[in-house]
Design a protein around this motif. Structure first.
Motif, mmCIF file in Angstrom:
data_model
loop_
_atom_site.group_PDB
_atom_site.id
_atom_site.type_symbol
_atom_site.label_atom_id
_atom_site.label_comp_id
_atom_site.label_asym_id
_atom_site.label_seq_id
_atom_site.Cartn_x
_atom_site.Cartn_y
_atom_site.Cartn_z
ATOM 1 N N VAL A 75 -2.514 7.975 9.947
ATOM 2 C CA VAL A 75 -1.138 7.975 9.430
ATOM 3 C C VAL A 75 -0.153 7.700 10.582
ATOM 4 O O VAL A 75 0.771 6.901 10.440
ATOM 5 N N GLU A 76 -0.376 8.359 11.717
ATOM 6 C CA GLU A 76 0.497 8.154 12.890
ATOM 7 C C GLU A 76 0.422 6.697 13.373
ATOM 8 O O GLU A 76 1.430 6.102 13.743
ATOM 9 N N ASN A 77 -0.787 6.124 13.350
ATOM 10 C CA ASN A 77 -0.961 4.707 13.749
ATOM 11 C C ASN A 77 -0.207 3.771 12.805
ATOM 12 O O ASN A 77 0.411 2.791 13.236
ATOM 13 N N ILE A 78 -0.266 4.084 11.512
ATOM 14 C CA ILE A 78 0.420 3.254 10.501
ATOM 15 C C ILE A 78 1.941 3.321 10.700
ATOM 16 O O ILE A 78 2.638 2.310 10.598
ATOM 17 N N LYS A 79 2.444 4.512 11.009
ATOM 18 C CA LYS A 79 3.892 4.661 11.266
ATOM 19 C C LYS A 79 4.336 3.754 12.415
ATOM 20 O O LYS A 79 5.411 3.146 12.366
ATOM 21 N N LYS A 80 3.484 3.665 13.444
ATOM 22 C CA LYS A 80 3.812 2.798 14.588
ATOM 23 C C LYS A 80 3.838 1.334 14.163
ATOM 24 O O LYS A 80 4.702 0.562 14.594
ATOM 25 N N LEU A 81 2.894 0.940 13.302
ATOM 26 C CA LEU A 81 2.864 -0.453 12.800
ATOM 27 C C LEU A 81 4.145 -0.764 12.016
ATOM 28 O O LEU A 81 4.706 -1.862 12.140
ATOM 29 N N ILE A 82 4.611 0.212 11.215
ATOM 30 C CA ILE A 82 5.835 0.010 10.430
ATOM 31 C C ILE A 82 7.038 -0.145 11.367
ATOM 32 O O ILE A 82 7.894 -0.998 11.158
ATOM 33 N N GLU A 83 7.082 0.673 12.411
ATOM 34 C CA GLU A 83 8.163 0.565 13.409
ATOM 35 C C GLU A 83 8.167 -0.820 14.059
ATOM 36 O O GLU A 83 9.213 -1.370 14.372
ATOM 37 N N GLN A 84 6.950 -1.395 14.249
ATOM 38 C CA GLN A 84 6.820 -2.723 14.867
ATOM 39 C C GLN A 84 6.995 -3.859 13.847
ATOM 40 O O GLN A 84 6.815 -5.028 14.168
ATOM 41 N N LYS B 184 5.081 -4.642 11.394
ATOM 42 C CA LYS B 184 3.799 -5.264 11.015
ATOM 43 C C LYS B 184 3.391 -4.710 9.647
ATOM 44 O O LYS B 184 2.447 -3.937 9.510
ATOM 45 N N TYR B 185 4.158 -5.116 8.629
ATOM 46 C CA TYR B 185 4.028 -4.503 7.311
ATOM 47 C C TYR B 185 2.713 -4.835 6.615
ATOM 48 O O TYR B 185 2.136 -3.985 5.932
ATOM 49 N N ASP B 186 2.215 -6.063 6.768
ATOM 50 C CA ASP B 186 0.954 -6.445 6.113
ATOM 51 C C ASP B 186 -0.212 -5.618 6.660
ATOM 52 O O ASP B 186 -1.022 -5.094 5.897
ATOM 53 N N ASP B 187 -0.262 -5.510 7.988
ATOM 54 C CA ASP B 187 -1.321 -4.700 8.612
ATOM 55 C C ASP B 187 -1.229 -3.248 8.156
ATOM 56 O O ASP B 187 -2.242 -2.610 7.848
ATOM 57 N N ALA B 188 0.002 -2.725 8.113
ATOM 58 C CA ALA B 188 0.212 -1.333 7.699
ATOM 59 C C ALA B 188 -0.263 -1.119 6.266
ATOM 60 O O ALA B 188 -0.963 -0.146 5.969
ATOM 61 N N ASN B 189 0.080 -2.054 5.375
ATOM 62 C CA ASN B 189 -0.313 -1.929 3.966
ATOM 63 C C ASN B 189 -1.830 -1.935 3.787
ATOM 64 O O ASN B 189 -2.374 -1.170 2.986
ATOM 65 N N ILE B 190 -2.506 -2.791 4.532
ATOM 66 C CA ILE B 190 -3.977 -2.849 4.460
ATOM 67 C C ILE B 190 -4.574 -1.493 4.841
ATOM 68 O O ILE B 190 -5.460 -0.959 4.158
ATOM 69 N N ARG B 191 -4.028 -0.901 5.911
ATOM 70 C CA ARG B 191 -4.574 0.374 6.396
ATOM 71 C C ARG B 191 -4.205 1.540 5.474
ATOM 72 O O ARG B 191 -4.981 2.488 5.313
ATOM 73 N N ILE B 192 -3.025 1.444 4.835
ATOM 74 C CA ILE B 192 -2.650 2.483 3.851
ATOM 75 C C ILE B 192 -3.612 2.425 2.662
ATOM 76 O O ILE B 192 -4.076 3.460 2.162
ATOM 77 N N ASP B 193 -3.945 1.210 2.204
ATOM 78 C CA ASP B 193 -4.865 1.058 1.065
ATOM 79 C C ASP B 193 -6.243 1.646 1.367
ATOM 80 O O ASP B 193 -6.897 2.217 0.484
ATOM 81 N N ILE B 194 -6.682 1.509 2.610
ATOM 82 C CA ILE B 194 -7.970 2.098 3.014
ATOM 83 C C ILE B 194 -7.886 3.631 2.920
ATOM 84 O O ILE B 194 -8.795 4.291 2.407
ATOM 85 N N LEU B 195 -6.772 4.196 3.385
ATOM 86 C CA LEU B 195 -6.587 5.656 3.296
ATOM 87 C C LEU B 195 -6.527 6.116 1.842
ATOM 88 O O LEU B 195 -7.023 7.192 1.503
ATOM 89 N N LEU B 196 -5.910 5.300 0.985
ATOM 90 C CA LEU B 196 -5.791 5.671 -0.427
ATOM 91 C C LEU B 196 -7.138 5.695 -1.151
ATOM 92 O O LEU B 196 -7.301 6.378 -2.158
ATOM 93 N N GLN B 197 -8.109 4.968 -0.614
ATOM 94 C CA GLN B 197 -9.467 5.047 -1.176
ATOM 95 C C GLN B 197 -10.067 6.426 -0.914
ATOM 96 O O GLN B 197 -10.816 6.968 -1.721
ATOM 97 N N GLU B 198 -9.667 6.999 0.248
ATOM 98 C CA GLU B 198 -10.151 8.339 0.604
ATOM 99 C C GLU B 198 -9.376 9.415 -0.155
ATOM 100 O O GLU B 198 -9.947 10.372 -0.662
ATOM 101 N N LYS B 199 -8.022 9.241 -0.222
ATOM 102 C CA LYS B 199 -7.162 10.219 -0.918
ATOM 103 C C LYS B 199 -6.249 9.462 -1.878
ATOM 104 O O LYS B 199 -5.117 9.118 -1.529
ATOM 105 N N PRO B 200 -6.715 9.210 -3.102
ATOM 106 C CA PRO B 200 -5.971 8.368 -4.048
ATOM 107 C C PRO B 200 -4.555 8.855 -4.372
ATOM 108 O O PRO B 200 -3.684 8.064 -4.669
ATOM 109 N N SER B 201 -4.297 10.153 -4.312
ATOM 110 C CA SER B 201 -2.962 10.640 -4.683
ATOM 111 C C SER B 201 -2.160 11.121 -3.468
ATOM 112 O O SER B 201 -1.269 11.947 -3.595
ATOM 113 N N SER B 202 -2.481 10.583 -2.294
ATOM 114 C CA SER B 202 -1.839 11.045 -1.058
ATOM 115 C C SER B 202 -0.325 10.799 -1.067
ATOM 116 O O SER B 202 0.139 9.664 -1.190
ATOM 117 N N SER B 203 0.423 11.894 -0.918
ATOM 118 C CA SER B 203 1.891 11.823 -0.901
ATOM 119 C C SER B 203 2.395 11.023 0.299
ATOM 120 O O SER B 203 3.278 10.177 0.164
#
Length: 276
Positions: free
Chosen positions: A104-113, A115-134
């Protein structure tokens, strides 16, 4: 390293971060009757994730804990607490034990930079682990807001708000989104919802009053302004009572009669707002 007053805290943090990668700060929710909670956001804005804040409080009421939690604190300790639990809190605050949090911390850094496409890909991977993650939904909402896709941002933030009744972050994100888009009706709706969960935030009460003033509802505006004043007045009374009591305690050995006089005055200042 110990800081005794608010002005010291910023300087001490700055000095420590010159020579350290990260600083953990333990801070009482109140010192001598003065609330420190509003300082947390400023500290976080100034030092970011390099400063971890652990707030110590004797209060156990849900509304007070909610008020602390919404002010960017990393962890809350309700006194009394065992040494083992303190060590666990420090360890988890410095280095959370799960990979999910690190990502999550790594994704926040990507958003600051931006790099929205990269961030979205990594968020989707996390959502496979926790589908309802706030937090994942909040991150998706942040990306949508940055690229001005406001409807999508709204949907993601609303999904995030379902995750936890006491989590004010998605509600604040929605309020900010509506304020930015001048959607007054929804803005005030979410301000009121946050006020219900965390009613000790005087700044938010002023914002609510301002919205009612703008819409011409003077009675409701006055109600919220008065509530804001009452919260600040209680804090001022706490400070005053604490100061008078300090004088009384210091005079105990020197002049017991005068000491009792100050202590009595401190109790009178507290009035009916008397804690154990």
């Amino acid at each position: 390293s110990i800081a005794h007053i608010s002005a010291d805290i910023f300087k001490k943090c700055r000095d420590l971060l010159d020579t350290n990668a990260q600083v953990v700060m333990f801070i009482e929710s109140k010192i001598n009757g003065k609330s420190n909670i509003f300082d947390f956001k400023q500290l976080k804005e100034g030092f970011g994730d390099r400063l971890k804040i652990i707030c110590i409080t004797p209060e156990v009421s849900e509304e007070y804990i909610s008020f602390i939690a919404e002010n960017e604190v990393d962890s809350i300790i309700v006194k009394p607490i065992s040494i083992n639990n303190i060590i666990q809190k420090i360890a988890f605050t410095i280095k959370p034990s799960n990979i999910f949090h690190t990502e999550v911390e790594n994704i926040k850094k990507l958003i600051e930079q931006e790099k929205y496409d990269d961030a979205n890909i990594r968020i989707d991977i996390l959502l496979q682990e926790k589908p309802s993650s706030s937090i994942c939904m909040i991150l998706k909402g942040d990306i949508s807001k940055k690229i001005k896709e406001y409807k999508e941002a709204e949907a993601f933030y609303k999904e995030a708000a379902k995750g936890s009744r006491l989590n004010l972050k998605p509600l604040q994100k929605l309020a900010n989104l509506y304020a930015e888009n001048e959607n007054t009706k929804e803005y005030i709706k979410y301000l009121l919802l946050m006020d219900k969960i965390s009613p000790l935030n005087h700044s938010r009460k002023i914002n609510i009053g301002e919205q009612y003033s703008k819409s011409g509802d003077e009675a409701l505006a006055r109600k919220y302004y008065q509530e804001a004043i009452n919260i600040v007045r209680n804090q001022a009374n706490d400070m005053l009572a604490s100061t008078i009591m300090d004088i009384g305690v210091k005079l105990r050995e020197v002049n017991p009669e005068q000491s009792l006089e100050f202590m009595r005055q401190a109790l009178e200042t507290k009035g009916t707002d008397m804690t154990r």
